[in-house]
Design an enzyme around this catalytic site. Structure first.
Site, PDB file in Angstrom:
ATOM      1  N   HIS A 627     104.778   8.537  37.098  1.00 40.72           N
ATOM      2  CA  HIS A 627     105.524   9.900  37.635  1.00 40.72           C
ATOM      3  C   HIS A 627     104.985  10.780  37.147  1.00 40.72           C
ATOM      4  O   HIS A 627     105.206  11.874  38.175  1.00 40.72           O
ATOM      5  CB  HIS A 627     106.752   9.952  35.872  1.00 40.72           C
ATOM      6  CG  HIS A 627     108.266  10.672  36.572  1.00 40.72           C
ATOM      7  ND1 HIS A 627     108.235  11.227  37.703  1.00 40.72           N
ATOM      8  CD2 HIS A 627     109.377  10.487  35.647  1.00 40.72           C
ATOM      9  CE1 HIS A 627     109.622  11.511  38.143  1.00 40.72           C
ATOM     10  NE2 HIS A 627     109.788  11.460  36.986  1.00 40.72           N
ATOM     11  N   ARG A 628     103.097  10.580  37.957  1.00 43.15           N
ATOM     12  CA  ARG A 628     102.579  11.701  37.995  1.00 43.15           C
ATOM     13  C   ARG A 628     102.706  12.065  38.778  1.00 43.15           C
ATOM     14  O   ARG A 628     102.362  13.469  39.486  1.00 43.15           O
ATOM     15  CB  ARG A 628     101.201  11.950  37.211  1.00 43.15           C
ATOM     16  CG  ARG A 628     101.473  11.801  35.397  1.00 43.15           C
ATOM     17  CD  ARG A 628      99.582  12.053  35.183  1.00 43.15           C
ATOM     18  NE  ARG A 628      98.923  10.008  35.190  1.00 43.15           N
ATOM     19  CZ  ARG A 628      98.531   9.518  35.198  1.00 43.15           C
ATOM     20  NH1 ARG A 628      97.367  10.284  34.104  1.00 43.15           N
ATOM     21  NH2 ARG A 628      97.926   8.469  34.673  1.00 43.15           N
TER      22      ARG A 628
END
Length: 654
Positions: A627-628
């Site tokens: 999710h970065r």
């Protein structure tokens, strides 16, 4: 040969001589004479089953003495105190375990009280008749009982009265010359002359182990079960269930070897378990006063009802008032036979012909936990409640092994399969070190635990994809190769899925120029990810051939590092095992991994169908992403693109 005097006495009458300072406090239950103090007396029992003694309802010391457990016993050792000083004791509770020259036994209380003082500590020995502890009627009298007690004054109890010693049996003809044991009728109390075999817990021919209960005996004061001291086989039963035998008379023979059973059966026929015959009364004497011989009910004179435990139990089961039954036992004691006779309204039934006992059965008295002395001692040491332990011994008795299994000192024994059943599958046991591959997989899994991930799931119709697979399957194209091609084409439309997170410059996105699809493969000893490089650029026939080569190398352990470490996106497929849906762990250094579930048939709406619905095949896929740098919308667009490619398969054949 060896003679076993009553085998092991367990949870039985203990012959505890509970003595007090007045002559009236003995075993006979005599009410104090006129000259005695006007204190009302009642019975309390401290024994393995129901040994009765007396004590006065005042603060006089109640002396518990070392019991005589056999006719040859001179001293006994306290193996374990199951209660401590000051503890309350209740009817049916075991208070100590005693070891003699022939037996270990636990001693139970049949009425309530408090342990005031223990003189003989665990491991210490005392002569028969010596005071080992004091009991108080109530907790408030403990100090007074201890203060009022003066050591000494208790006369030693003889092991057995001379007059009660049974006459030795006459030598039998053809005494066996092999090893065997003879079990005699045990002396359960100082007044016992004969005992009745209530039940045989083993049948002739049965194997027996040391510590197993083999029979239940009823005496003038107690019901008790008798344990075997050694291993062997119950060769011959001399005294059958319901029959009576004199103390010291043989009741059974134990063979050390099974082959010796027939010889011992023949030898048993020369022995007798019955007491010495009594001269028959003359007809004149019999008819002189027939009414004088009639027994009065136990409570006819207003006295206490004296009955065996089994008799009380049978009377309760049959709904009889035991106080109205006349006893035929010693001193007018009511036996189980008296209860049965009263229930039938006739004299005791004639003796049945000897026969092999039926399947043994035995149930402990209400409130009594069936356990061996060693099990009780072990449970006390481990501070375990015996009532919480499931017994695996004979008739559910708690054994020391059960206690050890409850504490984790011993593993439960595996049950043997039933005759004719499937053989037991041997399962791996113990600790096995990781292989090099397993260590690498473990480290890679742990390395991604700190990565912030999210998952997105979608159902994809596979009818067109399945049709294409059936078409190209003869050309050597596998499902894995087709999936790799479809995923690579979807990544082309959403390139961020092929990226990875970089720490450079405080955080950045690393785009991979090549689409290399790694496919997770389970092999013996680990997990590896052979990689189909440039999957978006190659046709499915070439990918299929390459995949077959990679799988063969993976199985033989000959993959080069570039062939399993160059992946930019991973697929994990468990659909072939029937798994509907699962979540995969994101591999280290990648932006995403796609888990593939099994294909299932479903009914979906269809406006063009006759009934307004149709049957289709669908599979569930789940994307796990970093999710970065990858967001939810990116994942959704990727799965949408994959769905379109798998339903419109023309792109896969280019």
């Amino acid at each position: 040969m060896k003679f076993v005097q009553g085998a092991r006495l367990i949870a039985a009458s203990a012959l505890l001589a509970v003595l007090s300072s007045t002559p009236a406090h003995g075993f006979s239950g005599v009410v104090p004479s006129t000259g005695a103090p006007a204190t009302k007396s009642r019975s309390i029992a401290f024994s393995g089953r129901k040994q009765q003694t007396q004590w006065a309802l005042n603060a006089e010391p109640i002396k518990i003495t070392m019991p005589a457990l056999s006719s040859t016993m001179k001293e006994g050792r306290v193996v374990s105190w199951l209660k401590n000083e000051g503890d309350e004791i209740e009817a049916g509770e075991a208070i100590m375990v005693v070891e003699s020259d022939k037996a270990d036994m636990d001693v139970e209380a049949f009425e309530d009280g408090y342990i005031a003082k223990i003189f003989t500590q665990e491991g210490d020995s005392a002569n028969v008749g010596d005071v080992v502890a004091l009991v108080a009627a109530s907790e408030g009298e403990i100090a007074e009982v201890i203060a009022s007690y003066t050591p000494g004054g208790a006369a030693p109890v003889d092991a057995a009265p001379v007059g009660d010693t049974p006459a030795p049996a006459a030598p039998a003809a053809d005494t066996p010359d092999f090893e065997y044991s003879q079990i005699d009728m045990p002396a359960l109390s100082s007044t016992m002359k004969e005992g009745k075999v209530v039940s045989w817990l083993k049948a002739e021919g049965d194997p027996i182990s040391a510590g197993e209960a083999i029979m239940v005996v009823e005496s003038d004061k107690a019901d008790m079960d008798v344990e075997a001291f050694e291993d062997g086989f119950l060769a011959a039963i001399i005294t059958d269930e319901g029959d009576t035998g004199a103390v010291g008379a043989p009741v059974a023979l134990i063979a050390a070897e099974e082959k010796d059973i027939p010889a011992l059966k023949a030898y048993a026929a020369t022995l007798s378990g019955a007491p010495a015959p009594v001269a028959a009364a003359t007809p004149a004497a019999t008819s002189a006063a027939p009414k004088a011989a009639a027994k009065k009910p136990a409570a006819a004179s207003g006295g206490r009802v004296v009955a065996s435990p089994l008799a009380k139990k049978r009377a309760e089961e049959l709904g009889l008032d035991i106080s109205t039954i006349a006893g035929t036992g010693p001193g007018g004691r009511i036996t189980a036979g008296d209860v049965e006779s009263a229930a039938k309204g006739a004299a005791a039934p004639a003796k049945k012909a000897a026969a092999a006992p039926a399947k043994p059965s035995w149930t402990p008295a209400p409130g009594v936990i069936a356990a061996t002395p060693s099990a009780r001692a072990a449970a006390k040491k481990a501070k375990l409640d015996l009532s919480t332990i499931v017994g695996t011994g004979e008739f559910g008795r708690v054994t020391v092994d059960d206690v050890m299994m409850a504490t984790g000192e011993k593993k439960a024994e595996r049950k043997k399969p039933a005759a004719g059943g499937a053989p037991v599958k041997e399962m791996p046991e113990g600790t096995v070190p990781f292989t090099g591959m397993q260590r690498a997989v473990s480290k890679n899994m742990e390395a991604t635990l700190s990565t912030p991930i999210f998952r997105v799931t979608r159902e994809i119709e596979t009818d067109a994809f399945d049709a294409l697979y059936q078409e190209v399957k003869p050309k050597g194209v596998t499902v894995s190769a087709l999936l790799a091609k479809a995923v690579a084409l979807a990544i082309e439309k959403v390139p961020i899925i092929n990226s990875s997170y970089s720490t450079e410059g405080g955080g950045s996105i690393k785009y991979n120029p090549d689409i290399n699809i790694a496919m997770a493969v389970a092999i013996d000893g680990g997990l590896i990810t052979p990689t189909l490089k440039y999957a978006n650029e190659r046709n499915i026939e070439e990918l299929g051939e390459n995949w077959r080569e990679l799988v063969e190398k993976a199985k033989s352990g000959s993959l080069s590092p570039d062939e399993y470490q160059s992946g930019t996106f991973t697929i994990s497929n468990l659909g072939m095992f029937g798994v509907k849906q699962f979540d995969a762990i994101l591999p280290s250094g990648m932006g995403g991994i796609l888990s593939i579930g099994a294909t299932q048939e479903m009914i979906v709406p269809d406006t063009q169908a006759v009934l307004g619905m149709k049957k289709v095949k669908k599979m569930t896929v789940t994307l796990t992403a970093d999710h970065r740098q990858i967001y939810g919308a990116d994942a959704a667009l990727f799965l949408k693109a994959l769905d379109e490619i798998m339903q419109n398969t023309s792109a896969l054949t280019k």
